[in-house]
Enzyme design. Structure first.
Site, PDB file in Angstrom:
ATOM      1  CG  ASP A 294      17.880  -0.218  42.579  1.00  0.00           C
ATOM      2  OD1 ASP A 294      16.751   0.252  42.345  1.00  0.00           O
ATOM      3  OD2 ASP A 294      18.093  -1.426  42.782  1.00  0.00           O
TER       4      ASP A 294
ATOM      5  NE  ARG B  86      15.550  -9.591  37.580  1.00  0.00           N
ATOM      6  CZ  ARG B  86      15.375 -10.538  38.517  1.00  0.00           C
ATOM      7  NH1 ARG B  86      14.518 -11.521  38.305  1.00  0.00           N
ATOM      8  NH2 ARG B  86      16.060 -10.495  39.625  1.00  0.00           N
TER       9      ARG B  86
ATOM     10  CG  ASP C 298      22.192  -1.649  41.327  1.00  0.00           C
ATOM     11  OD1 ASP C 298      22.770  -2.754  41.353  1.00  0.00           O
ATOM     12  OD2 ASP C 298      20.974  -1.535  41.147  1.00  0.00           O
TER      13      ASP C 298
ATOM     14  CD  GLU D  50      17.089  -2.122  39.452  1.00  0.00           C
ATOM     15  OE1 GLU D  50      18.328  -2.226  39.491  1.00  0.00           O
ATOM     16  OE2 GLU D  50      16.353  -2.604  40.332  1.00  0.00           O
TER      17      GLU D  50
ATOM     18  CE  LYS E 293      17.591  -1.422  45.872  1.00  0.00           C
ATOM     19  NZ  LYS E 293      17.637  -2.885  45.963  1.00  0.00           N
TER      20      LYS E 293
ATOM     21  CG  ASP F 289      14.582  -3.402  44.448  1.00  0.00           C
ATOM     22  OD1 ASP F 289      15.354  -2.632  43.837  1.00  0.00           O
ATOM     23  OD2 ASP F 289      14.879  -3.959  45.523  1.00  0.00           O
TER      24      ASP F 289
ATOM     25  CE  LYS G  39      21.393  -3.444  38.316  1.00  0.00           C
ATOM     26  NZ  LYS G  39      21.020  -4.235  39.521  1.00  0.00           N
TER      27      LYS G  39
END
Length: 464
Positions: free
Chosen positions: A240, A321, A258, A319, A247, A317, A235
């Site tokens: 993020d 996946r 991330d 994202e 967030k 959020d 990933k």
């Protein structure tokens, strides 16, 4: 730090000689026995230390006695932790040369010793005016070939930690692509228009809110007559914000991490170039930022992934996946035997396992069990989470094939079920490192910051 393998550490002139003591036993070092054990009652409980002057009675200036605890409870993990602690103590004493006299250990400690001293030696001090004192040379009696091999993996692990600890203003998708291209590998970087032609609508939607263009990075390690073909996917969300489902500030502070999965994949590929295993490996990163702007994707949007499946956005959020979904489709088209993805995917996994273990799940029980055992041998912990179809019930959508999030209950497994929908005709495992990728305070041998989670396990699984 330079590690030198020697035949007799007790003859080495050094600042500190590290001597281990098992609880209830004495050592072969008379100075340590007399002053620390006989006079002061040092018991050798695990992690306890005692520093002595030698007054030139031996070549070392000082002795650092470190407790190994009960012999029957001593493990490779404890060896690694103790070696790290000894290095940290030596750094506090501003020692430049340290020798380790390790006795009574009933297993080959070479690998975990190197990990221990190298992990302890690491610091991210690029922006510090004052640099920490470092140990320059370590002497040890160990297996030379294992030491050299493990040093290469530890070097790659430090690369991963540097990438994770660097700020998001530096680590952009383009930066990750540049690092990948600097390795001795076949590398292709897909630009936005090429990603669009590949049909990666889920990945592109996540990227569209940022001024930083996405980069689909495909690294390839090749060899003659490979015994296996593997794809590893990391990933690569370089920052993020949460997107439109923004967030809170406190949760956003460490979101430079991330891309820890991507850092792991880059580091693993670097290690493979040094170890030359007889395996073909594809390292894949769908790198982008998840930002909020007038062009960002929105809750309620419906996206089409590379395999044609449609996804209703329940939460922007979730994202990671989405990027992994398209990357998984891409990997499954490469003719590989196995696919492993590694990601800081769900807070739910961190709630379940804390910072002590990574979650793992997959579509082949034997494959998952093998990775768990490999992690244990490498000094990491993986814990299997269920991948039952029932977790997918909450992903059902009235408007698309699925939603990108479901119930808050069992969130890590629900995310796994989502990813499984994009895996076809290949053994697959998903590793969730949400809790192990980045430590907000020191933990065992690690300092605060990126941990390089997964590097040791993936390299050991691929290269042995």
């Amino acid at each position: 730090m330079n590690i030198q393998v020697v035949h007799n550490v007790n003859e080495i002139h050094c600042n500190i000689l590290v001597v281990n003591q098992f609880e209830g036993e004495k050592t072969s070092n008379e100075i340590a026995n007399y002053y620390a054990i006989d006079k002061d009652g040092f018991e050798g409980k695990f992690g306890e230390t005692y520093l002595l002057q030698t007054y030139d009675k031996i070549p070392a200036s000082k002795i650092l006695l470190i407790g190994f605890g009960k012999k029957e409870e001593f493990t490779p993990d404890r060896l690694r932790e103790a070696a790290a602690k000894a290095i940290k103590k030596s750094m506090q004493m501003k020692a430049k040369t340290v020798a380790f006299s390790l006795e009574g250990v009933n297993f080959d400690y070479s690998e975990q010793f190197v990990y221990g001293v190298k992990i302890a030696d690491y610091s991210f001090d690029k922006y510090k005016s004052e640099k920490p004192d470092k140990v320059e040379t370590v002497f040890v009696q160990a297996n030379q070939s294992i030491v050299e091999r493990t040093e290469k993996i530890a070097e790659a692990m430090s690369l991963a930690r540097n990438l994770i600890n660097e700020s998001a203003q530096i680590i952009t998708p383009q930066f990750l692509a540049d690092v990948a291209e600097s390795l001795d590998l076949d590398v292709r970087v897909y630009e936005t228009d090429e990603i669009e032609k590949l049909g990666m609508g889920a990945y592109l939607a996540v990227a569209q809110g940022s001024v930083q263009p996405p980069k689909l990075i495909h690294m390839r390690y090749t060899c003659d007559n490979p015994v296996k073909r593997i794809a590893i996917i990391g990933k690569g969300i370089t920052f993020d914000s949460g997107g439109m489902d923004l967030k809170p500030a406190s949760s956003m502070l460490t979101m430079k991490d991330d891309m820890s999965g991507a850092a792991c994949v880059i580091a693993t590929m670097k290690a493979l170039t040094a170890l030359n295993p007889n395996v073909e490996v594809h390292g894949i990163i769908a790198a982008c930022e998840n930002m909020i702007s007038g062009g960002a994707y929105k809750p309620g949007d419906i996206l089409t992934a590379k395999n044609g499946k449609t996804i209703e956005i329940d939460n922007t959020d979730a994202e990671g996946r989405l990027t992994l979904a398209d990357a998984l489709c891409y990997a499954c088209e490469l003719g590989v035997d196995e696919v492993i993805d590694i990601a800081t995917l769900t807070g739910a996994c961190m709630v379940a396992l804390g910072t002590q273990a990574s979650g793992i799940m997959g579509n082949d029980e034997s494959f998952v069990k093998t990775l768990i055992e490999t992690a244990k041998q490498a000094g990491e912990r993986f814990w299997e989470l269920p991948l039952w179809d029932e977790y997918g019930e909450s992903l059902k959508s009235s408007f698309a094939d699925m939603k990108n999030t479901g119930s808050r209950w069992g969130g890590a497994s629900t995310a796994g079920v989502f990813l499984k929908k994009f895996v076809k005709d290949v053994k697959w495992a998903h590793i969730d490192i949400a809790g192990t990728a980045y430590f907000e305070k020191p933990q065992k041998e690690f300092i605060e910051g990126g941990a390089g989670a997964g590097v040791r396990t993936l390299v050991k699984y691929i290269a042995g």
